[in-house]
Design a protein around this motif. Structure first.
Motif, mmCIF file in Angstrom:
data_model
loop_
_atom_site.group_PDB
_atom_site.id
_atom_site.type_symbol
_atom_site.label_atom_id
_atom_site.label_comp_id
_atom_site.label_asym_id
_atom_site.label_seq_id
_atom_site.Cartn_x
_atom_site.Cartn_y
_atom_site.Cartn_z
ATOM 1 N N ALA A 65 2.684 48.074 40.258
ATOM 2 C CA ALA A 65 4.131 47.972 40.025
ATOM 3 C C ALA A 65 4.532 46.518 39.786
ATOM 4 C CB ALA A 65 4.898 48.561 41.202
ATOM 5 N N THR A 66 3.929 45.607 40.531
ATOM 6 C CA THR A 66 4.231 44.186 40.364
ATOM 7 C C THR A 66 3.745 43.695 39.003
ATOM 8 O OG1 THR A 66 4.067 43.850 42.744
ATOM 9 C CG2 THR A 66 3.908 41.901 41.373
ATOM 10 N N ILE A 67 2.543 44.080 38.615
ATOM 11 C CA ILE A 67 2.007 43.683 37.311
ATOM 12 C C ILE A 67 2.875 44.248 36.190
ATOM 13 C CG2 ILE A 67 0.075 44.040 35.705
ATOM 14 C CD1 ILE A 67 -1.764 43.913 38.199
ATOM 15 N N ASP A 68 3.280 45.506 36.328
ATOM 16 C CA ASP A 68 4.089 46.144 35.296
ATOM 17 C C ASP A 68 5.460 45.491 35.135
ATOM 18 O OD1 ASP A 68 3.988 48.431 33.391
ATOM 19 O OD2 ASP A 68 5.826 48.985 34.451
ATOM 20 N N SER A 69 5.898 44.763 36.156
ATOM 21 C CA SER A 69 7.206 44.117 36.077
ATOM 22 C C SER A 69 7.137 42.684 35.558
ATOM 23 C CB SER A 69 7.876 44.120 37.456
ATOM 24 O OG SER A 69 7.214 43.216 38.319
ATOM 25 N N LEU A 70 5.937 42.183 35.274
ATOM 26 C CA LEU A 70 5.811 40.812 34.784
ATOM 27 C C LEU A 70 6.420 40.674 33.394
ATOM 28 C CD1 LEU A 70 2.175 40.022 35.999
ATOM 29 C CD2 LEU A 70 4.314 39.135 36.960
ATOM 30 N N VAL A 71 6.750 39.462 33.039
ATOM 31 C CA VAL A 71 7.441 39.161 31.792
ATOM 32 C C VAL A 71 6.591 39.521 30.571
ATOM 33 C CG1 VAL A 71 6.647 36.756 31.691
ATOM 34 C CG2 VAL A 71 8.820 37.382 30.641
ATOM 35 N N THR A 72 7.249 40.033 29.532
ATOM 36 C CA THR A 72 6.588 40.337 28.260
ATOM 37 C C THR A 72 7.096 39.448 27.132
ATOM 38 O OG1 THR A 72 8.233 41.976 27.581
ATOM 39 C CG2 THR A 72 6.331 42.783 28.844
ATOM 40 N N ASN A 73 8.265 38.842 27.307
ATOM 41 C CA ASN A 73 8.934 38.058 26.260
ATOM 42 C C ASN A 73 9.149 38.862 24.988
ATOM 43 O OD1 ASN A 73 9.132 35.934 27.971
ATOM 44 N ND2 ASN A 73 7.710 34.607 26.888
ATOM 45 N N GLU A 74 9.376 40.165 25.160
ATOM 46 C CA GLU A 74 9.600 41.066 24.026
ATOM 47 C C GLU A 74 10.690 40.542 23.095
ATOM 48 O OE1 GLU A 74 9.527 44.247 21.432
ATOM 49 O OE2 GLU A 74 8.131 43.980 23.074
ATOM 50 N N GLU A 75 11.782 40.063 23.674
ATOM 51 C CA GLU A 75 12.923 39.640 22.866
ATOM 52 C C GLU A 75 12.644 38.401 22.021
ATOM 53 O OE1 GLU A 75 12.784 37.566 26.645
ATOM 54 O OE2 GLU A 75 12.822 39.702 26.238
ATOM 55 N N SER A 76 11.666 37.580 22.417
ATOM 56 C CA SER A 76 11.395 36.371 21.637
ATOM 57 C C SER A 76 10.156 36.489 20.753
ATOM 58 C CB SER A 76 11.244 35.170 22.583
ATOM 59 O OG SER A 76 10.144 35.352 23.434
ATOM 60 N N ARG A 77 9.524 37.643 20.744
ATOM 61 C CA ARG A 77 8.345 37.836 19.892
ATOM 62 C C ARG A 77 8.781 38.119 18.457
ATOM 63 N NH1 ARG A 77 3.511 38.541 22.452
ATOM 64 N NH2 ARG A 77 3.651 38.559 24.706
ATOM 65 N N ASN A 78 8.057 37.566 17.518
ATOM 66 C CA ASN A 78 8.428 37.790 16.125
ATOM 67 C C ASN A 78 7.887 39.137 15.634
ATOM 68 O OD1 ASN A 78 5.717 37.477 15.144
ATOM 69 N ND2 ASN A 78 5.974 35.249 15.182
ATOM 70 N N SER A 79 8.377 39.560 14.495
ATOM 71 C CA SER A 79 8.012 40.881 13.988
ATOM 72 C C SER A 79 6.526 40.969 13.634
ATOM 73 C CB SER A 79 8.875 41.248 12.784
ATOM 74 O OG SER A 79 8.739 40.281 11.770
ATOM 75 N N ALA A 80 5.919 39.868 13.194
ATOM 76 C CA ALA A 80 4.490 39.898 12.863
ATOM 77 C C ALA A 80 3.651 40.168 14.116
ATOM 78 C CB ALA A 80 4.065 38.579 12.219
ATOM 79 N N ASP A 81 4.022 39.552 15.240
ATOM 80 C CA ASP A 81 3.305 39.785 16.494
ATOM 81 C C ASP A 81 3.440 41.237 16.938
ATOM 82 O OD1 ASP A 81 2.012 38.772 19.115
ATOM 83 O OD2 ASP A 81 3.883 39.703 19.809
ATOM 84 N N ARG A 82 4.655 41.752 16.905
ATOM 85 C CA ARG A 82 4.882 43.146 17.304
ATOM 86 C C ARG A 82 4.151 44.114 16.374
ATOM 87 N NH1 ARG A 82 10.060 41.049 17.980
ATOM 88 N NH2 ARG A 82 10.820 42.183 16.178
ATOM 89 N N PHE A 83 4.163 43.817 15.082
ATOM 90 C CA PHE A 83 3.484 44.678 14.109
ATOM 91 C C PHE A 83 1.972 44.682 14.356
ATOM 92 C CE2 PHE A 83 1.401 45.458 10.028
ATOM 93 C CZ PHE A 83 1.952 46.699 9.706
ATOM 94 N N GLN A 84 1.391 43.500 14.558
ATOM 95 C CA GLN A 84 -0.049 43.411 14.805
ATOM 96 C C GLN A 84 -0.429 44.160 16.079
ATOM 97 O OE1 GLN A 84 -1.579 39.505 15.681
ATOM 98 N NE2 GLN A 84 -3.661 40.079 15.077
ATOM 99 N N ARG A 85 0.314 43.957 17.163
ATOM 100 C CA ARG A 85 0.016 44.661 18.419
ATOM 101 C C ARG A 85 0.180 46.175 18.245
ATOM 102 N NH1 ARG A 85 -0.591 41.065 22.633
ATOM 103 N NH2 ARG A 85 0.436 39.106 22.219
ATOM 104 N N SER A 86 1.221 46.576 17.538
ATOM 105 C CA SER A 86 1.449 48.003 17.311
ATOM 106 C C SER A 86 0.284 48.635 16.551
ATOM 107 C CB SER A 86 2.737 48.235 16.528
ATOM 108 O OG SER A 86 3.841 47.793 17.265
ATOM 109 N N GLY A 87 -0.201 47.940 15.531
ATOM 110 C CA GLY A 87 -1.325 48.451 14.755
ATOM 111 C C GLY A 87 -2.586 48.584 15.587
ATOM 112 N N ILE A 88 -2.884 47.569 16.369
ATOM 113 C CA ILE A 88 -4.079 47.614 17.215
ATOM 114 C C ILE A 88 -3.946 48.713 18.260
ATOM 115 C CG2 ILE A 88 -5.417 46.347 18.942
ATOM 116 C CD1 ILE A 88 -4.848 43.820 17.238
ATOM 117 N N VAL A 89 -2.765 48.835 18.865
ATOM 118 C CA VAL A 89 -2.546 49.892 19.862
ATOM 119 C C VAL A 89 -2.690 51.271 19.222
ATOM 120 C CG1 VAL A 89 -0.813 50.942 21.384
ATOM 121 C CG2 VAL A 89 -1.196 48.472 21.440
ATOM 122 N N ALA A 90 -2.211 51.443 17.993
ATOM 123 C CA ALA A 90 -2.360 52.728 17.303
ATOM 124 C C ALA A 90 -3.832 53.062 17.086
ATOM 125 C CB ALA A 90 -1.615 52.703 15.968
ATOM 126 N N ILE A 91 -4.621 52.074 16.696
ATOM 127 C CA ILE A 91 -6.054 52.294 16.489
ATOM 128 C C ILE A 91 -6.746 52.623 17.810
ATOM 129 C CG2 ILE A 91 -8.232 51.159 15.850
ATOM 130 C CD1 ILE A 91 -6.517 49.585 13.742
#
Length: 175
Positions: A65-91
């Motif tokens: 629960a503590t690990i899951d609550s750690l910061v992700t900085n989702e709001e400051s990540r650029n679209s290329a980073d989110r797209f790359q992570r999304s693609g890898i997670v899909a694979i």
């Protein structure tokens, strides 16, 4: 599929997958219990200081629960980073659901979506909060190129610094 993961994934994705399987183990491979537990603490602002982490599976659930609550900085990540992570997670999701018994555990669309979301979130958490384990004494030159033996989540250490350009580093000196 471990060989495939080593070829297509960074250690961050591999750690995120490992964290998922540790989480499943905590909840006796009952994905619904895991989903409910993480949903209950989703908006919990507690940190590692707020949990008594003594004893077995309860300790592991609180650390999760503590690990899951750690910061992700989702709001400051650029679209290329989110797209790359999304693609890898899909694979990775496809590989696990097609080539392992995980599909029998994640037997609903909601459970499969939870797996994808968990891996994506943990990959963001890992990038900012997980720390490497290095060999004893290191010179300044070895800090960036020295052998790293493992990586892991250390929730207390994660509270010290959340910068991608760290201002704190652990160094051991021979006294």
């Amino acid at each position: 599929i471990i060989d495939k993961l080593d070829k297509i994934c960074t250690k961050i994705i591999r750690i995120a997958v490992h964290t998922f399987f540790e989480a499943l183990d905590i909840y006796n491979f009952n994905v619904l219990d895991l989903m409910n537990a993480l949903n209950e603490v989703a908006d919990d602002p507690s940190t590692v200081f707020d949990h008594d982490i003594k004893g077995g599976k309860i300790k592991r659930a609180r650390v999760l629960a503590t690990i899951d609550s750690l910061v992700t900085n989702e709001e400051s990540r650029n679209s290329a980073d989110r797209f790359q992570r999304s693609g890898i997670v899909a694979i990775v999701t496809h590989l696990f659901l097609k080539h392992t018994m995980l599909a029998s555990i994640l037997n609903t669309p909601n459970a499969k979506d939870f797996f994808r979301t968990f891996i994506f979130k943990q990959s963001q958490i890992a990038a900012l909060n997980y720390h490497g384990i290095f060999d004893g004494i290191m010179s300044k030159a070895q800090l960036s190129s020295g052998p790293q033996y493992a990586s892991g989540s250390y929730p207390f250490c994660s509270l010290i610094n959340h910068s991608c350009a760290p201002n704190v580093v652990r160094v051991s000196h021979d006294c």
